[in-house]
Design a protein around this motif. Structure first.
Motif, short mmCIF file in Angstrom:
data_model
loop_
_atom_site.label_atom_id
_atom_site.label_comp_id
_atom_site.label_asym_id
_atom_site.label_seq_id
_atom_site.Cartn_x
_atom_site.Cartn_y
_atom_site.Cartn_z
N GLN A 100 -18.23 -2.42 -60.06
CA GLN A 100 -19.15 -3.34 -60.74
C GLN A 100 -18.42 -4.60 -61.20
OE1 GLN A 100 -20.81 -0.89 -63.82
NE2 GLN A 100 -22.45 -0.12 -62.52
N ALA A 101 -17.25 -4.42 -61.77
CA ALA A 101 -16.49 -5.58 -62.25
C ALA A 101 -16.07 -6.47 -61.07
CB ALA A 101 -15.27 -5.12 -63.04
N MET A 102 -15.64 -5.84 -59.99
CA MET A 102 -15.23 -6.62 -58.82
C MET A 102 -16.42 -7.35 -58.20
SD MET A 102 -12.39 -4.18 -57.08
CE MET A 102 -12.09 -5.28 -55.74
N ALA A 103 -17.59 -6.72 -58.22
CA ALA A 103 -18.78 -7.39 -57.70
C ALA A 103 -19.13 -8.61 -58.55
CB ALA A 103 -19.96 -6.41 -57.67
N GLN A 104 -19.01 -8.49 -59.86
CA GLN A 104 -19.29 -9.64 -60.73
C GLN A 104 -18.30 -10.77 -60.46
OE1 GLN A 104 -19.21 -8.04 -64.68
NE2 GLN A 104 -21.26 -7.18 -64.54
N VAL A 105 -17.03 -10.42 -60.30
CA VAL A 105 -16.02 -11.45 -60.01
C VAL A 105 -16.30 -12.09 -58.65
CG1 VAL A 105 -13.58 -11.81 -59.52
CG2 VAL A 105 -14.26 -10.44 -61.48
N ALA A 106 -16.66 -11.28 -57.66
CA ALA A 106 -16.96 -11.82 -56.33
C ALA A 106 -18.17 -12.75 -56.38
CB ALA A 106 -17.21 -10.68 -55.35
N ILE A 107 -19.17 -12.39 -57.16
CA ILE A 107 -20.34 -13.27 -57.29
C ILE A 107 -19.93 -14.60 -57.92
CG2 ILE A 107 -22.51 -13.56 -58.55
CD1 ILE A 107 -22.97 -10.53 -58.08
N ARG A 108 -19.06 -14.53 -58.92
CA ARG A 108 -18.59 -15.77 -59.55
C ARG A 108 -17.84 -16.64 -58.55
NH1 ARG A 108 -18.17 -15.68 -65.11
NH2 ARG A 108 -20.19 -14.85 -65.70
N PHE A 109 -16.98 -16.00 -57.76
CA PHE A 109 -16.19 -16.78 -56.79
C PHE A 109 -17.05 -17.30 -55.65
CE2 PHE A 109 -12.13 -14.45 -58.12
CZ PHE A 109 -11.80 -15.45 -59.00
N SER A 110 -18.17 -16.65 -55.38
CA SER A 110 -19.04 -17.11 -54.30
C SER A 110 -19.87 -18.31 -54.72
CB SER A 110 -19.95 -15.98 -53.82
OG SER A 110 -20.92 -15.69 -54.80
N GLU A 111 -19.91 -18.62 -56.02
CA GLU A 111 -20.67 -19.76 -56.53
C GLU A 111 -19.74 -20.73 -57.26
OE1 GLU A 111 -23.40 -17.88 -59.14
OE2 GLU A 111 -24.69 -17.16 -57.54
N PRO A 112 -18.78 -21.30 -56.56
CA PRO A 112 -17.85 -22.19 -57.28
C PRO A 112 -18.52 -23.46 -57.80
CG PRO A 112 -17.45 -22.32 -54.94
CD PRO A 112 -18.47 -21.22 -55.15
N GLU A 113 -19.58 -23.91 -57.09
CA GLU A 113 -20.23 -25.13 -57.55
C GLU A 113 -20.91 -24.91 -58.89
OE1 GLU A 113 -23.12 -22.71 -55.33
OE2 GLU A 113 -21.16 -23.47 -54.80
N GLY A 114 -21.38 -23.71 -59.16
CA GLY A 114 -22.00 -23.40 -60.46
C GLY A 114 -20.98 -23.51 -61.58
N SER A 115 -19.80 -22.93 -61.35
CA SER A 115 -18.75 -23.01 -62.37
C SER A 115 -18.28 -24.44 -62.56
CB SER A 115 -17.56 -22.13 -61.98
OG SER A 115 -17.96 -20.79 -61.89
N ALA A 116 -18.14 -25.17 -61.44
CA ALA A 116 -17.67 -26.55 -61.54
C ALA A 116 -18.70 -27.42 -62.27
CB ALA A 116 -17.40 -27.11 -60.15
N SER A 117 -19.99 -27.25 -61.95
CA SER A 117 -21.00 -28.08 -62.62
C SER A 117 -21.10 -27.71 -64.09
CB SER A 117 -22.36 -27.94 -61.94
OG SER A 117 -22.84 -26.61 -62.08
N ASP A 118 -20.93 -26.42 -64.43
CA ASP A 118 -20.93 -26.01 -65.84
C ASP A 118 -19.78 -26.67 -66.58
OD1 ASP A 118 -23.08 -24.44 -65.25
OD2 ASP A 118 -21.94 -22.56 -65.21
N SER A 119 -18.61 -26.71 -65.93
CA SER A 119 -17.45 -27.34 -66.56
C SER A 119 -17.67 -28.83 -66.72
CB SER A 119 -16.20 -27.09 -65.72
OG SER A 119 -15.92 -25.72 -65.66
N MET A 120 -18.27 -29.46 -65.71
CA MET A 120 -18.52 -30.90 -65.81
C MET A 120 -19.52 -31.20 -66.92
SD MET A 120 -16.51 -32.34 -63.83
CE MET A 120 -17.14 -33.99 -63.88
N VAL A 121 -20.55 -30.37 -67.06
CA VAL A 121 -21.52 -30.58 -68.14
C VAL A 121 -20.83 -30.47 -69.49
CG1 VAL A 121 -23.54 -29.54 -69.27
CG2 VAL A 121 -23.54 -29.89 -66.80
#
Length: 142
Positions: A100-121
């Motif tokens: 479960q933890a690895m799946a959550q991490v994989a989901i995060r890594f599969s959406e780098p634009e989401g993390s980048a846009s969150d950081s930019m905001v």
């Protein structure tokens, strides 16, 4: 009041990895194995006591030692099986938590634009606050 982004409830990658290392499955499966082993030993003791004359007669014969060794193996093999199964269940729970933890991490890594846009905001909001504070400071100075 402080504004929070819509996804502030999401855990960061570091928090996910920390939860992965901290989390352990419950050891209650070993408690159940101990209870079953105790019940099994009590049943074996009752059977041994009930068939004691037959067991003593078998010991008097030439193959009596093998009969006793076989009975002892039959008494203790299921106990080892109980603990083996408890170990498998515990390991299965641990593997499920890791998956479960690895799946959550994989989901995060599969959406780098989401993390980048969150950081930019977040950076944009910080810059706006600093510019507003500087504007307030300049107005007070004037």
């Amino acid at each position: 009041t402080s504004r929070r982004a819509a996804n502030d409830d999401r855990e960061t990658i570091g928090q996910l990895l920390q939860a992965l290392q901290k989390g352990r499955p419950a050891r209650s499966v070993y408690t159940f194995a101990t209870i079953f082993a105790g019940v099994w030993l009590a049943a074996c003791a009752a059977l041994t006591f009930g068939f004691l004359p037959s067991i003593q007669a078998a010991m008097g014969q030439s193959g009596g030692v093998l009969v006793i060794a076989g009975l002892i193996a039959m008494f203790f093999a299921p106990i080892m099986l109980f603990y083996f199964l408890a170990s498998l269940v515990w390991r299965g729970q641990e593997m499920r938590m890791i998956a479960q933890a690895m799946a959550q991490v994989a989901i995060r890594f599969s959406e780098p634009e989401g993390s980048a846009s969150d950081s930019m905001v977040t950076v944009g909001q910080a810059i706006r606050r600093e510019v507003a504070a500087m504007g307030d400071g300049i107005e007070r100075a004037i």
